[in-house]
Scaffold this active site. Structure first.
Site, PDB file in Angstrom:
ATOM      1  CB  SER B  69      -1.866  40.059 -15.652  1.00  0.00           C
ATOM      2  OG  SER B  69      -0.625  39.526 -16.016  1.00  0.00           O
ATOM      3  CE  LYS B 106       0.444  38.236 -12.405  1.00  0.00           C
ATOM      4  NZ  LYS B 106       0.442  37.621 -13.743  1.00  0.00           N
TER       5      LYS B 106
END
Lengths: 429, 152
Positions: B69, B106
């Site tokens: 990700s 993230k």
């Protein structure tokens, strides 16, 4: 001019449980216990479990029903993780004040009177210690402050038990009536150094609360109990009698250290000293039939010699498995020594402390225990003691390495060693 | 075989037989009597990756990354990331956050009161914090280390 002493006692709340939660956010607010070696008894409980009435040392099999009913999670002890987290907390505290006594794996005393103004006073300093440790390590701590060690310990107890303090209690900043009021609310058994046997005798003399003990006649206490109780009473009145590292080590730890006759500079000589101290302490450990889970090793230069470069350092080394084996303890103590040793200093003192002690007998009869290994270890120790007598301490030092693999068995439900093993790091995606 | 190499080969055996030999010190460099090497004054310890990567040791932890990700930020599956808990996260920092009890790595975006955790891979949706929900930051990512498995 020197200011009157001020002490802080910083203590991690439910230390083992809190360490587990740092790395498993899901466990926040989940009732949680950490079990002793070989998954025997509860040695740490989260506040939710305490609220269910589970006491320290409750055997796991006795609380299984309760665990099912309330969804209590249980972990085996992860001493490697706890040792690393403990080192981090001590490193952070050392930044606040270099005058520190690592009292146990989750408790440290600090002298703060000469540095507190840098942080805006004692209560503000206490709050900053608490906030920084929480942010940097994720561990919640309580801070108690007072003009004596005994009072800082009492303040810590108040901070822990009363939400009104928000984790930080400075007895000195309270008004005198307030302070006495709090002393009146706490039972005498909570005073540092007053054990259960003494409580019964004190109660027979109508001394029930901390305040009662504070107000008792020191002379009378001395006649009845001796100088230690008199000193405790003085400390409760704000007269500092106990310096850092000054108290006789309680049974939960065994200290062996000495100042050298001449300064020592080489790691070889320091190793010899440390090995000797381990042998002494391990002997005491075996005599009281305990095992240690952590070895604390420390060195320092002569702080009274202003013209010499100064250095002091300590390291808590968690053992793979609690042990009373001199060879194992020496091995890990020397590992710690190697990590903190710096050449170019004239060392004045070295020492070791065995901590996180538990009874050896408690290990017997467990599923994971290897009785043969225990017999071998006991024989080995007997042989070692004989060799020791015959050949002296150098022989002892030589056998130290390569024994660790004997302690291969592990507990079932141990969490990963998140901070010390490449293959056990927490995962993130 | 020269003499030193032979001695070194025998060391383990000597140590086993004679514990005192563990204090054997080998002087591996040539010394000239009288004049010390002028280079000795300029000796340094060499490069230490810990110094380079870690600013604040008691507050720095490591994680193993799983999944892709964050591939756009050159953070790949199996990488180790260094996470500093002492830093306060700013917008555009890469952070480790806790969302629904799980860790996630993230990039943090804060704008007009909105808080988003964006992956660096178009195949994943951003995590948008609901109004009033508090961002639970575990720490700020300050470095990544990778060993090429084909060579190590």
């Amino acid at each position: 001019m020197s200011a009157a002493p001020q002490f802080a006692l910083v203590d991690v709340n439910n230390f083992y449980v809190s360490c587990e939660r740092v790395f498993q956010p899901k466990l926040e607010n989940v009732p949680l216990v950490v079990l002793s070696n070989n998954d025997g008894c509860a040695v740490a409980r989260s506040s939710e479990v305490k609220a269910l009435g589970v006491t320290m040392g409750t055997p796991w099999f006795k609380m299984k029903d309760l665990a099912r009913q309330h969804g209590i999670s249980a972990f085996s002890s992860n001493y490697v993780l706890y040792g690393d987290m403990s080192n981090r907390v001590v490193t952070i505290l050392r930044d606040f004040s270099p005058d520190i006594e690592v009292y146990s794996v989750d408790e440290s005393f600090l002298r703060i009177e000469s540095v507190a103004h840098l942080y805006g006073g004692i209560p503000a300093m206490g709050r900053q210690m608490r906030e920084r440790i929480k942010q940097w390590t994720g561990l919640p701590v309580c801070v108690g402050c007072g003009p004596t060690k005994t009072l800082s310990k009492l303040a810590n107890h108040l901070a822990k038990k009363n939400a009104v303090f928000n984790g930080v209690c400075d007895l000195h900043s309270l008004s005198r009536p307030e302070r006495l009021q709090w002393m009146h609310k706490v039972e005498v058994g909570e005073v540092w150094g007053v054990g259960r046997r003494l409580v019964n005798r004190l109660q027979a003399m109508d001394i029930h609360t901390v305040l009662d003990l504070r107000n008792a006649s020191p002379k009378y206490l001395r006649a009845q109990f001796g100088v230690v109780m008199e000193r405790t009473c003085s400390e409760l009145r704000g007269i500092s009698c106990l310096e850092l590292e000054d108290i006789a080590p309680p049974k939960q730890q065994i200290l062996s250290s000495r100042s050298f006759g001449v300064p020592v500079e080489s790691v070889a000589e320091l190793s010899e000293a440390v090995s000797t101290y381990v042998a002494t302490a391990a002997g005491k450990l075996r005599r009281q039939a305990s095992v240690a889970a952590v070895v604390h090793v420390f060195v320092q230069t002569n702080r009274f010699k202003d013209d010499e470069p100064q250095y002091h350092a300590g390291r808590l080394v968690p053992l793979p498995e609690p042990s009373d084996d001199t060879l194992v303890l020496t091995h890990y103590a020397l590992m710690g020594l190697k990590a903190i040793f710096k050449p170019g200093y004239r060392y004045k003192k070295a020492g070791i402390m065995l901590t996180l002690l538990s009874g050896k007998s408690a290990r017997q009869g467990s599923l994971f225990d290897d009785p043969e290994a225990r017999v071998r270890s006991t024989r080995r120790m007997a042989a070692l003691d004989a060799i020791n007598r015959q050949f002296g301490r150098n022989t002892l030092r030589s056998g130290a390495s390569g024994t660790a693999q004997r302690w291969g068995t592990r507990s079932e439900n141990r969490s990963p060693r998140y901070t010390t093993r490449w293959d056990e790091l927490p995962e993130v995606s | 075989m020269d003499c030193l190499a032979q001695t070194l080969l025998q060391v383990p055996e000597i140590v086993e037989q004679n514990p005192c030999a563990s204090e054997l010190i080998l002087l591996a460099h040539r010394m000239s009597a009288g004049f010390p090497s002028p280079a000795a004054d300029y000796a340094e310890d060499g490069l230490d990756l810990n110094d380079y990567l870690i600013r604040n040791k008691p507050a720095t932890f490591m994680f193993t990354v799983r999944g892709d990700s964050m591939i756009g930020a050159s953070i790949e599956d199996g990488d180790k990331v260094l996470v500093d808990r002492a830093l306060t996260p700013k917008s555009r920092d890469i952070i480790v956050a806790v969302v629904d009890g799980e860790y996630t790595i993230k990039r943090l975006y804060k704008y007009r009161g909105r808080v988003e955790l964006r992956p660096e891979n178009p195949n994943y949706p951003p995590i948008i914090l609901k109004d009033g929900a508090e961002l639970q930051t575990w720490g700020v990512v300050v470095g990544v280390v990778r060993r090429y498995t084909s060579r190590g």
